[in-house]
Design a protein around this motif. Structure first.
Motif, PDB file in Angstrom:
ATOM      1  N   THR A   1     -47.120 -68.052  18.400  1.00  0.00           N
ATOM      2  CA  THR A   1     -46.185 -67.609  17.015  1.00  0.00           C
ATOM      3  C   THR A   1     -44.924 -67.089  17.825  1.00  0.00           C
ATOM      4  OG1 THR A   1     -47.079 -65.420  17.409  1.00  0.00           O
ATOM      5  CG2 THR A   1     -47.970 -66.838  15.493  1.00  0.00           C
ATOM      6  N   SER A   2     -44.757 -67.029  18.980  1.00  0.00           N
ATOM      7  CA  SER A   2     -43.244 -66.689  19.394  1.00  0.00           C
ATOM      8  C   SER A   2     -43.233 -67.021  21.159  1.00  0.00           C
ATOM      9  CB  SER A   2     -43.041 -65.134  19.356  1.00  0.00           C
ATOM     10  OG  SER A   2     -44.035 -64.178  19.915  1.00  0.00           O
ATOM     11  N   LEU A   3     -42.026 -66.936  21.350  1.00  0.00           N
ATOM     12  CA  LEU A   3     -41.861 -67.400  23.130  1.00  0.00           C
ATOM     13  C   LEU A   3     -41.103 -66.132  23.417  1.00  0.00           C
ATOM     14  CD1 LEU A   3     -40.937 -71.028  22.784  1.00  0.00           C
ATOM     15  CD2 LEU A   3     -43.069 -70.066  23.241  1.00  0.00           C
ATOM     16  N   PRO A   4     -41.259 -65.755  24.712  1.00  0.00           N
ATOM     17  CA  PRO A   4     -42.475 -66.430  25.669  1.00  0.00           C
ATOM     18  C   PRO A   4     -43.760 -66.007  25.309  1.00  0.00           C
ATOM     19  CG  PRO A   4     -41.384 -64.227  26.853  1.00  0.00           C
ATOM     20  CD  PRO A   4     -40.801 -64.387  25.409  1.00  0.00           C
ATOM     21  N   PHE A   5     -44.677 -66.988  25.956  1.00  0.00           N
ATOM     22  CA  PHE A   5     -45.969 -66.789  25.428  1.00  0.00           C
ATOM     23  C   PHE A   5     -46.728 -67.187  26.917  1.00  0.00           C
ATOM     24  CE2 PHE A   5     -50.199 -68.993  25.044  1.00  0.00           C
ATOM     25  CZ  PHE A   5     -50.912 -68.324  24.197  1.00  0.00           C
ATOM     26  N   ASN A   6     -47.691 -66.058  27.278  1.00  0.00           N
ATOM     27  CA  ASN A   6     -48.607 -66.085  28.429  1.00  0.00           C
ATOM     28  C   ASN A   6     -49.913 -65.765  27.572  1.00  0.00           C
ATOM     29  OD1 ASN A   6     -45.865 -64.551  29.284  1.00  0.00           O
ATOM     30  ND2 ASN A   6     -46.439 -66.034  30.617  1.00  0.00           N
ATOM     31  N   GLY A   7     -50.673 -66.837  27.912  1.00  0.00           N
ATOM     32  CA  GLY A   7     -52.162 -66.942  27.565  1.00  0.00           C
ATOM     33  C   GLY A   7     -53.021 -67.003  28.540  1.00  0.00           C
ATOM     34  N   SER A   8     -54.384 -66.641  28.322  1.00  0.00           N
ATOM     35  CA  SER A   8     -55.447 -66.760  29.120  1.00  0.00           C
ATOM     36  C   SER A   8     -56.817 -66.937  28.661  1.00  0.00           C
ATOM     37  CB  SER A   8     -55.329 -65.670  30.463  1.00  0.00           C
ATOM     38  OG  SER A   8     -56.442 -65.738  31.085  1.00  0.00           O
ATOM     39  N   VAL A   9     -57.493 -67.858  28.951  1.00  0.00           N
ATOM     40  CA  VAL A   9     -58.946 -68.257  28.557  1.00  0.00           C
ATOM     41  C   VAL A   9     -59.909 -68.678  29.659  1.00  0.00           C
ATOM     42  CG1 VAL A   9     -58.293 -70.579  27.813  1.00  0.00           C
ATOM     43  CG2 VAL A   9     -60.007 -69.324  26.704  1.00  0.00           C
ATOM     44  N   ASP A  10     -61.189 -68.247  29.711  1.00  0.00           N
ATOM     45  CA  ASP A  10     -62.231 -69.023  30.369  1.00  0.00           C
ATOM     46  C   ASP A  10     -62.376 -70.349  29.937  1.00  0.00           C
ATOM     47  OD1 ASP A  10     -64.294 -69.754  32.192  1.00  0.00           O
ATOM     48  OD2 ASP A  10     -65.181 -67.915  31.650  1.00  0.00           O
TER      49      ASP A  10
ATOM     50  N   PRO B   1     -42.085 -74.522  15.836  1.00  0.00           N
ATOM     51  CA  PRO B   1     -40.800 -73.578  15.659  1.00  0.00           C
ATOM     52  C   PRO B   1     -40.038 -73.281  14.569  1.00  0.00           C
ATOM     53  CG  PRO B   1     -40.243 -75.536  17.108  1.00  0.00           C
ATOM     54  CD  PRO B   1     -41.698 -75.627  16.265  1.00  0.00           C
ATOM     55  N   ALA B   2     -39.536 -72.353  14.313  1.00  0.00           N
ATOM     56  CA  ALA B   2     -38.241 -72.046  13.229  1.00  0.00           C
ATOM     57  C   ALA B   2     -37.130 -72.551  13.461  1.00  0.00           C
ATOM     58  CB  ALA B   2     -38.191 -70.613  12.811  1.00  0.00           C
ATOM     59  N   THR B   3     -36.655 -72.859  14.799  1.00  0.00           N
ATOM     60  CA  THR B   3     -35.362 -73.481  15.359  1.00  0.00           C
ATOM     61  C   THR B   3     -35.596 -74.429  16.356  1.00  0.00           C
ATOM     62  OG1 THR B   3     -35.306 -71.724  16.906  1.00  0.00           O
ATOM     63  CG2 THR B   3     -34.358 -71.145  14.848  1.00  0.00           C
TER      64      THR B   3
ATOM     65  N   LEU C   1     -51.582 -70.301  30.563  1.00  0.00           N
ATOM     66  CA  LEU C   1     -50.712 -71.175  29.792  1.00  0.00           C
ATOM     67  C   LEU C   1     -49.464 -70.421  29.590  1.00  0.00           C
ATOM     68  CD1 LEU C   1     -49.767 -73.788  28.553  1.00  0.00           C
ATOM     69  CD2 LEU C   1     -50.501 -73.145  26.269  1.00  0.00           C
ATOM     70  N   ASN C   2     -48.324 -70.820  30.065  1.00  0.00           N
ATOM     71  CA  ASN C   2     -46.977 -69.965  30.131  1.00  0.00           C
ATOM     72  C   ASN C   2     -45.984 -70.863  29.356  1.00  0.00           C
ATOM     73  OD1 ASN C   2     -48.387 -67.865  31.914  1.00  0.00           O
ATOM     74  ND2 ASN C   2     -48.588 -69.786  33.322  1.00  0.00           N
ATOM     75  N   LEU C   3     -45.453 -70.330  28.500  1.00  0.00           N
ATOM     76  CA  LEU C   3     -44.413 -70.950  27.718  1.00  0.00           C
ATOM     77  C   LEU C   3     -43.050 -70.164  27.722  1.00  0.00           C
ATOM     78  CD1 LEU C   3     -47.026 -72.786  26.507  1.00  0.00           C
ATOM     79  CD2 LEU C   3     -45.250 -73.360  24.459  1.00  0.00           C
ATOM     80  N   GLN C   4     -41.877 -70.646  27.944  1.00  0.00           N
ATOM     81  CA  GLN C   4     -40.799 -70.102  27.552  1.00  0.00           C
ATOM     82  C   GLN C   4     -39.641 -71.021  27.211  1.00  0.00           C
ATOM     83  OE1 GLN C   4     -40.074 -68.374  31.653  1.00  0.00           O
ATOM     84  NE2 GLN C   4     -38.901 -69.930  32.306  1.00  0.00           N
ATOM     85  N   MET C   5     -38.722 -70.366  26.547  1.00  0.00           N
ATOM     86  CA  MET C   5     -37.718 -70.961  25.856  1.00  0.00           C
ATOM     87  C   MET C   5     -36.532 -71.082  26.813  1.00  0.00           C
ATOM     88  SD  MET C   5     -34.939 -70.049  22.736  1.00  0.00           S
ATOM     89  CE  MET C   5     -33.889 -69.176  23.514  1.00  0.00           C
ATOM     90  N   VAL C   6     -35.994 -72.255  27.109  1.00  0.00           N
ATOM     91  CA  VAL C   6     -34.931 -72.444  28.071  1.00  0.00           C
ATOM     92  C   VAL C   6     -33.788 -72.461  27.330  1.00  0.00           C
ATOM     93  CG1 VAL C   6     -33.866 -74.173  29.881  1.00  0.00           C
ATOM     94  CG2 VAL C   6     -36.427 -74.317  29.547  1.00  0.00           C
ATOM     95  N   PRO C   7     -32.907 -71.375  27.846  1.00  0.00           N
ATOM     96  CA  PRO C   7     -31.612 -71.152  27.142  1.00  0.00           C
ATOM     97  C   PRO C   7     -30.617 -72.287  27.451  1.00  0.00           C
ATOM     98  CG  PRO C   7     -31.741 -69.622  28.873  1.00  0.00           C
ATOM     99  CD  PRO C   7     -33.087 -70.399  28.891  1.00  0.00           C
ATOM    100  N   PRO C   8     -29.831 -72.362  26.497  1.00  0.00           N
ATOM    101  CA  PRO C   8     -28.809 -73.633  26.735  1.00  0.00           C
ATOM    102  C   PRO C   8     -27.648 -73.099  27.488  1.00  0.00           C
ATOM    103  CG  PRO C   8     -28.409 -72.627  24.250  1.00  0.00           C
ATOM    104  CD  PRO C   8     -29.723 -71.918  25.062  1.00  0.00           C
ATOM    105  N   PRO C   9     -26.894 -73.979  28.364  1.00  0.00           N
ATOM    106  CA  PRO C   9     -26.027 -73.529  29.096  1.00  0.00           C
ATOM    107  C   PRO C   9     -24.989 -72.798  28.172  1.00  0.00           C
ATOM    108  CG  PRO C   9     -25.915 -76.034  29.084  1.00  0.00           C
ATOM    109  CD  PRO C   9     -27.421 -75.403  28.126  1.00  0.00           C
ATOM    110  N   ALA C  10     -24.152 -72.178  29.016  1.00  0.00           N
ATOM    111  CA  ALA C  10     -23.093 -71.194  28.352  1.00  0.00           C
ATOM    112  C   ALA C  10     -21.875 -72.344  27.803  1.00  0.00           C
ATOM    113  CB  ALA C  10     -22.204 -70.424  29.247  1.00  0.00           C
ATOM    114  N   ASN C  11     -21.629 -73.537  28.453  1.00  0.00           N
ATOM    115  CA  ASN C  11     -20.693 -74.350  27.675  1.00  0.00           C
ATOM    116  C   ASN C  11     -21.385 -75.492  26.899  1.00  0.00           C
ATOM    117  OD1 ASN C  11     -21.900 -75.621  29.518  1.00  0.00           O
ATOM    118  ND2 ASN C  11     -20.277 -76.632  30.727  1.00  0.00           N
ATOM    119  N   ASP C  12     -22.697 -75.231  26.203  1.00  0.00           N
ATOM    120  CA  ASP C  12     -23.249 -76.201  25.560  1.00  0.00           C
ATOM    121  C   ASP C  12     -22.484 -76.435  24.160  1.00  0.00           C
ATOM    122  OD1 ASP C  12     -24.927 -77.840  24.654  1.00  0.00           O
ATOM    123  OD2 ASP C  12     -26.361 -76.439  23.743  1.00  0.00           O
TER     124      ASP C  12
END
Length: 172
Positions: free
Chosen positions: A52-61, A90-92, A161-172
């Motif tokens: 439902t949101s990032l960053p996400f860090n999940g663990s499971v056996d 995602p919403a965006t 499992l690890n997910l994170q949003m990669v921010p756009p570059p400042a000059n995007d």
């Protein structure tokens, strides 16, 4: 070997026998402990854990995870031994980086799909990260994506499992 463990599947109505002993001469106590292991809640595609949101860090056996009819492997010609599923809508629009760093096994297999139809047959392959690698991919607002996290041949274990949003570059 002392304190070793093995996981195996059993079938109802079948009798199983265990042989335990010593490798070298001598005597001593032999202990056999049996424990039922449960399948992860997100073992099947239909039960994918919703991110439902990032960053996400999940663990499971994932030791007792299974493979469903219709699952594919993209790290090699042999299907993985078990997998668990995650989904994100995602919403965006954003760029996401995903990996399985921190897992207790090194033969990780993380496959990214976009839902283009219903069910496991309605998935379109996008990208894959194998053997400890990471994957970066674009996701569009309102579109559902599925992540298949698996071990290739080790039998699984503590899967991260690890997910994170990669921010756009400042000059995007």
């Amino acid at each position: 070997y002392p304190n070793t463990a093995a996981a195996f599947n059993v079938q109802a109505g079948v009798t199983y026998y265990f042989q335990a002993g010593r490798i070298f001469s001598g005597s001593g106590d032999v202990h056999l402990d049996l424990q039922e292991l449960q399948q992860p809640a997100n073992d099947n595609f239909a039960d994918a854990e919703i991110i439902t949101s990032l960053p996400f860090n999940g663990s499971v056996d994932s030791t007792r995870a299974t493979i469903e009819l219709g699952e594919s492997s993209f790290c090699g010609s042999t299907p993985q031994t078990q997998s668990v599923w995650y989904s994100i809508t995602p919403a965006t629009n954003m760029v996401v980086r995903a990996d399985m760093a921190g897992s207790s096994f090194s033969d990780t297999n993380l496959t990214i799909f976009q839902a283009v139809g219903s069910g496991i047959g309605g998935l379109s392959f996008l990208n894959v990260a194998c053997f400890g690698g990471s994957v970066t991919f674009n996701i569009a607002a309102g579109t559902t994506y599925y992540l298949q996290a698996a071990s290739y041949s080790s039998g699984g274990g503590d899967l991260h499992l690890n997910l994170q949003m990669v921010p756009p570059p400042a000059n995007d």
